[in-house]
Design a protein around this motif. Structure first.
Motif, PDB file in Angstrom:
ATOM      1  N   SER A  27      -2.689   9.995 -20.889  1.00  0.00           N
ATOM      2  CA  SER A  27      -1.741   9.590 -20.600  1.00  0.00           C
ATOM      3  C   SER A  27      -0.385  10.019 -21.023  1.00  0.00           C
ATOM      4  O   SER A  27       0.673  10.521 -20.555  1.00  0.00           O
ATOM      5  CB  SER A  27      -1.559   8.072 -20.666  1.00  0.00           C
ATOM      6  OG  SER A  27      -0.519   7.524 -20.066  1.00  0.00           O
ATOM      7  N   ASN A  44       5.175   9.814 -11.644  1.00  0.00           N
ATOM      8  CA  ASN A  44       3.874   9.352 -11.279  1.00  0.00           C
ATOM      9  C   ASN A  44       4.138   8.761  -9.803  1.00  0.00           C
ATOM     10  O   ASN A  44       4.135   7.717  -9.729  1.00  0.00           O
ATOM     11  CB  ASN A  44       3.179   8.520 -12.175  1.00  0.00           C
ATOM     12  CG  ASN A  44       1.807   8.367 -12.305  1.00  0.00           C
ATOM     13  OD1 ASN A  44       1.063   8.965 -11.366  1.00  0.00           O
ATOM     14  ND2 ASN A  44       1.151   8.046 -13.345  1.00  0.00           N
ATOM     15  N   ASP A  50       1.710  12.346 -18.721  1.00  0.00           N
ATOM     16  CA  ASP A  50       2.331  11.532 -17.905  1.00  0.00           C
ATOM     17  C   ASP A  50       3.929  11.468 -18.903  1.00  0.00           C
ATOM     18  O   ASP A  50       4.977  11.792 -18.418  1.00  0.00           O
ATOM     19  CB  ASP A  50       1.868  10.292 -17.772  1.00  0.00           C
ATOM     20  CG  ASP A  50       2.814   9.026 -17.080  1.00  0.00           C
ATOM     21  OD1 ASP A  50       3.766   9.453 -16.483  1.00  0.00           O
ATOM     22  OD2 ASP A  50       2.434   8.085 -17.326  1.00  0.00           O
ATOM     23  N   ARG A  56      -0.156   2.407 -15.764  1.00  0.00           N
ATOM     24  CA  ARG A  56      -0.556   3.619 -15.000  1.00  0.00           C
ATOM     25  C   ARG A  56      -2.190   3.758 -14.776  1.00  0.00           C
ATOM     26  O   ARG A  56      -2.437   4.885 -14.160  1.00  0.00           O
ATOM     27  CB  ARG A  56       0.084   4.906 -15.361  1.00  0.00           C
ATOM     28  CG  ARG A  56       1.631   5.013 -15.449  1.00  0.00           C
ATOM     29  CD  ARG A  56       2.315   5.961 -16.139  1.00  0.00           C
ATOM     30  NE  ARG A  56       3.865   6.063 -16.018  1.00  0.00           N
ATOM     31  CZ  ARG A  56       4.634   5.225 -16.754  1.00  0.00           C
ATOM     32  NH1 ARG A  56       4.005   4.488 -17.538  1.00  0.00           N
ATOM     33  NH2 ARG A  56       5.893   5.530 -16.193  1.00  0.00           N
TER      34      ARG A  56
END
Length: 251
Positions: A57, A194, A61, A49
């Motif tokens: 992250s 995302n 995420d 990503r």
């Protein structure tokens, strides 16, 4: 419930927690051994990503929904503090008297205030690239503003700290996180997915939703801490207990 029964409930709960901790400890990987399975997956997900900071992250995420809960806890705590510390009918505001500040302290605060603000904003903006992020940078920004209170006086702080606007900023930061999550649903994916372009790795625009969520948290945390400190400072500096009804009649 009797005292004896409460002790048994406490002991049972403590024993259950102890069993879980021991079971978790036994299954921990050996110190200095091979990479942890979860760590390998987290690093791979961060790189896929385009997020250079693996911790960001994970926060914004892989477990972005948990971070929303943490942000909401702070939002709720500040909201509760605002309600509990509001001025009541038997309290009155007294303008704070100016305090004498040593010239050296005043100069230090004036120099450090912009530097501390810049440092906090840098930590927020680079959260997806280096250690830090919205939570840490937001606290730095909020506390940096209060260098003016230390180096000048309370009235100077009030000029750059309109509490009402920071309360709105707190709510906007909380709402922005949810809006980014809903954008994932509107894009045909999952909540907090995302969706935006991932950008070029190791740049400010990389990471997709990670920098957006990080910025929303930074705004919410900074405004929340400012509002929280403002309410406590109001109680300590401006709010005074008024006369009771009995004293008012006698006077």
């Amino acid at each position: 419930m009797s005292r004896r029964l409460r002790m048994w409930v406490l002991a049972t709960g403590g024993f259950g927690v102890a069993v879980l901790l021991v079971a978790a400890y036994v299954r921990l990987p050996r110190f200095g051994g091979g990479p942890h399975p979860y760590g390998e997956r987290a690093v791979a997900a961060a790189l896929s990503r385009h997020t250079a900071n693996v911790i960001s992250s994970v926060n914004f995420d892989l477990r972005a929904f948990d971070t929303l809960g943490e942000e909401s806890i702070l939002f709720g705590a500040v909201l509760g503090a605002v309600v509990l510390l509001r001025q009541t009918r038997d309290e009155r505001e007294v303008p704070p008297a100016p305090a004498r500040i040593a010239p050296a302290v005043r100069r230090y605060a004036r120099i450090m205030l912009p530097l501390a603000l810049l440092c906090g904003l840098y930590v927020i903006a680079h959260g997806q690239l280096s250690p830090g992020g919205g939570f840490q940078g937001g606290v730095v920004v909020a506390t940096a503003l209060h260098l003016l209170y230390i180096g000048a006086d309370y009235r100077a702080l009030e000029h750059i700290r309109p509490v009402g606007r920071y309360e709105v900023g707190d709510a906007v930061g909380e709402a922005a996180y949810v809006v980014v999550g809903v954008a994932g649903l509107l894009g045909g994916s999952a909540f907090l997915a995302n969706v935006p372009p991932l950008g070029t790795f190791n740049t400010l625009a990389s990471g997709g939703t990670v920098p957006l969520l990080n910025a929303a948290v930074g705004m919410e945390v900074a405004c929340a801490v400012v509002v929280l400190l403002a309410r406590f400072l109001d109680q300590a500096v401006e709010i005074e207990q008024g006369p009771t009804r009995k004293e008012g009649k006698q006077s």
